[in-house]
Design a protein around this motif. Structure first.
Motif, short mmCIF file in Angstrom:
data_model
loop_
_atom_site.label_atom_id
_atom_site.label_comp_id
_atom_site.label_asym_id
_atom_site.label_seq_id
_atom_site.Cartn_x
_atom_site.Cartn_y
_atom_site.Cartn_z
N ARG A 182 0.84 -0.96 -0.03
CA ARG A 182 0.18 -0.20 -0.08
C ARG A 182 0.97 1.15 0.06
NH1 ARG A 182 -5.01 -1.06 0.89
NH2 ARG A 182 -5.35 -3.39 1.67
N ILE A 196 4.86 -9.86 9.35
CA ILE A 196 4.57 -8.50 8.67
C ILE A 196 2.92 -8.01 9.04
CG2 ILE A 196 4.25 -6.81 6.80
CD1 ILE A 196 5.89 -8.81 4.89
N LEU A 197 2.90 -6.54 9.37
CA LEU A 197 1.62 -5.96 9.94
C LEU A 197 1.56 -4.88 9.84
CD1 LEU A 197 1.20 -7.91 13.19
CD2 LEU A 197 -0.58 -7.28 12.17
N ASN A 198 1.70 -4.50 9.06
CA ASN A 198 1.35 -2.64 9.09
C ASN A 198 0.35 -2.16 9.17
OD1 ASN A 198 3.83 -3.34 7.38
ND2 ASN A 198 2.71 -4.44 5.42
N GLN A 199 -0.98 -2.95 9.09
CA GLN A 199 -2.12 -1.88 9.38
C GLN A 199 -2.32 -1.91 10.92
OE1 GLN A 199 -5.43 -0.66 7.86
NE2 GLN A 199 -3.89 -1.92 5.69
N GLY A 206 -3.99 -3.47 13.89
CA GLY A 206 -4.81 -5.15 13.88
C GLY A 206 -2.69 -5.44 14.55
N ALA A 207 -1.84 -4.55 14.24
CA ALA A 207 -0.67 -4.63 14.81
C ALA A 207 -0.50 -4.23 16.76
CB ALA A 207 0.53 -3.75 14.32
N GLN A 262 -4.14 -8.13 10.82
CA GLN A 262 -3.81 -7.58 9.28
C GLN A 262 -4.83 -7.38 8.09
OE1 GLN A 262 -1.28 -5.77 8.66
NE2 GLN A 262 -1.13 -5.38 6.23
N ILE A 296 -8.62 -5.70 9.24
CA ILE A 296 -8.48 -4.39 9.21
C ILE A 296 -8.14 -4.24 7.94
CG2 ILE A 296 -7.13 -2.29 10.60
CD1 ILE A 296 -8.50 -3.30 12.88
N GLU A 297 -7.73 -4.31 6.63
CA GLU A 297 -7.61 -4.54 5.89
C GLU A 297 -8.90 -3.94 5.08
OE1 GLU A 297 -3.71 -7.46 4.72
OE2 GLU A 297 -3.66 -4.88 2.99
N GLU A 342 -10.63 -1.03 4.94
CA GLU A 342 -10.01 0.02 3.66
C GLU A 342 -11.00 -0.25 2.70
OE1 GLU A 342 -6.68 1.30 3.16
OE2 GLU A 342 -5.49 1.14 4.95
N GLU A 372 -14.31 0.70 2.60
CA GLU A 372 -14.56 1.93 1.51
C GLU A 372 -13.96 1.86 1.08
OE1 GLU A 372 -11.89 4.30 3.85
OE2 GLU A 372 -12.78 5.99 3.44
N TRP A 396 -16.98 4.15 -2.29
CA TRP A 396 -16.37 5.76 -2.71
C TRP A 396 -17.21 4.97 -4.59
CZ3 TRP A 396 -16.65 9.82 -2.14
CH2 TRP A 396 -16.32 10.07 -0.15
N ARG A 453 -11.38 7.93 -10.21
CA ARG A 453 -9.96 7.63 -9.35
C ARG A 453 -10.18 6.47 -8.83
NH1 ARG A 453 -9.10 12.80 -8.87
NH2 ARG A 453 -9.96 13.27 -6.74
N GLU A 490 -7.22 -1.76 -5.01
CA GLU A 490 -7.58 -2.65 -4.11
C GLU A 490 -7.77 -3.88 -4.18
OE1 GLU A 490 -7.24 -1.24 -0.65
OE2 GLU A 490 -7.78 -2.63 -0.16
N LEU A 535 -4.88 -6.52 -5.00
CA LEU A 535 -4.30 -6.72 -3.70
C LEU A 535 -4.78 -7.90 -3.48
CD1 LEU A 535 -3.62 -3.95 -0.96
CD2 LEU A 535 -2.10 -5.41 -2.33
N TRP A 536 -6.03 -8.10 -2.77
CA TRP A 536 -6.83 -9.11 -2.59
C TRP A 536 -6.87 -9.93 -2.99
CZ3 TRP A 536 -9.12 -8.77 2.44
CH2 TRP A 536 -8.75 -8.21 2.97
N TYR A 560 -3.76 -11.80 -2.51
CA TYR A 560 -3.78 -12.41 -1.21
C TYR A 560 -4.59 -13.61 -1.00
CZ TYR A 560 -3.35 -8.14 0.96
OH TYR A 560 -2.73 -5.96 1.13
#
Lengths: 225, 225
Positions: free
Chosen positions: A54, A66-69, A72-73, B101, B104-105, B108, B111, B115, B135, B143, B146-147, B150
């Motif tokens: 991101r 890895i914990l970037n949120q 969550g971290a 992680q 919480i993602e 996003e 959201e 939009w 945009r 996004e 990304l999923w 994942y």
């Protein structure tokens, strides 16, 4: 343990602050860290993108994890290091429920602050509308009044969900940020009291955004909110 | 226990679905519930506002405890009913970190979906810009890709963070919602596989938005994303 942790962070970023504050509260000092410059666009550098597609901070590694949120971290660190440092999730069911409720609500406050403070950054020039910015300001005012109510009985040791907890880990950076950008302590006396009760807490001082020490407040984006 | 719980919910609201799904997974059936009509503006009714000053659903009470933030409520219920029903927070540290992680993602993703799908609802007529909507669509495409990554190795019993967990409680409603609004299974085959693996899970069927049974898909907001 902290030796196997590494953090890329941004100064004044609420999400970075949450994570650093949790690391302090859990006595996890000594992790590797690097301050990322937003001005130099370093959050979009290869170094960040390799760990966090991101291109955001915080970017956090703990061994292979890895914990970037940030939220969550924080939840993860509390669960993994329950017996170490401050207990950040209360056992008492009513306090625990309040903690989860306010912690997640804190994310809404962050977002609403950002829409006012960073409106010009978030919306390209040709798409800005005074009416939209005014609506964001009204939404933020409503939001801040909610928090003013939540903090009605704020006192030493009694914060957003009782003793210092993950609700404050998310909540305090928001509040500090609001005052940094000119929020009126007279109009929001409970928020101001909360701010003053916590601003000298050692873990908060240790993680205070470094450039905030250097320059006076002087920001006015939230002066009239 | 469930007898002392009451829920006001909205059909097709991802946050409501998360909470109902968690209640099912934790075997907490039998709570009082009421479907709130967005069309009739019932989420701004006194009945909701008394419990949830934000005027949103879900609005959830458990005895004297109020938990209106769905993600917070899900975390709370898992912590209070650990030994009952599905274990929604894995013990294994790597899986647990992944769970927090992705959970919480997932917020996003919600959201970014909103939009695009609700752009006209969220932005007043005089403030809409084709460039802005484009945009938002580009952001959503990034996004969703990304999923898709994942879920590279998605398989029966191996979902967003291994076995079904709170990552899926947040993630699955997003994905169902995306396909409901016309997302292409050909362009997002891993998301489609994830959807098909979980859509008949009993707890998911039990909480499926009722009006989705009645009308065919037919929505195209995400057809070209």
């Amino acid at each position: 343990m902290a030796e196997s942790m590494s953090l890329l962070w941004g100064a004044g970023s609420c999400p970075s602050w949450r994570l650093m504050l949790t690391l302090e509260e859990k006595n996890l000092q000594g992790y590797r860290q690097k301050l990322i410059s937003f001005e130099k666009n370093e959050h979009k550098s290869q170094e960040v993108l390799e760990i966090n597609p991101r291109g955001q901070v915080p970017t956090f590694k703990y061994g292979d994890i890895i914990l970037n949120q940030s939220t969550g971290a924080c939840l993860y660190l509390e669960n993994q290091f329950k017996a170490q440092g401050t207990k950040l999730i209360p056992d008492d069911p009513a306090k625990q429920a309040m903690m989860y409720q306010r912690m997640i609500e804190g994310l809404e406050l962050t977002e609403k602050l950002n829409w006012v403070v960073y409106y010009e950054f978030l919306v390209p020039e040709g798409e800005r509308h005074d009416a939209a910015l005014q609506r964001h300001r009204d939404t933020l005012t409503t939001e801040l009044k909610l928090w003013e109510g939540y903090l009605e009985n704020v006192a030493e040791g009694s914060y957003l969900a009782g003793p210092f907890s993950l609700a404050d880990v998310v909540g305090f950076p928001n509040v500090a940020y609001a005052f940094r950008f000119g929020l009126s302590p007279e109009r929001y006396p409970k928020l101001a009291k909360y701010y003053n009760l916590l601003k000298d807490r050692p873990t908060i001082k240790a993680t205070w955004p470094p450039h905030w020490f250097e320059s006076e407040q002087g920001f006015e984006a939230l002066k009239d909110v």
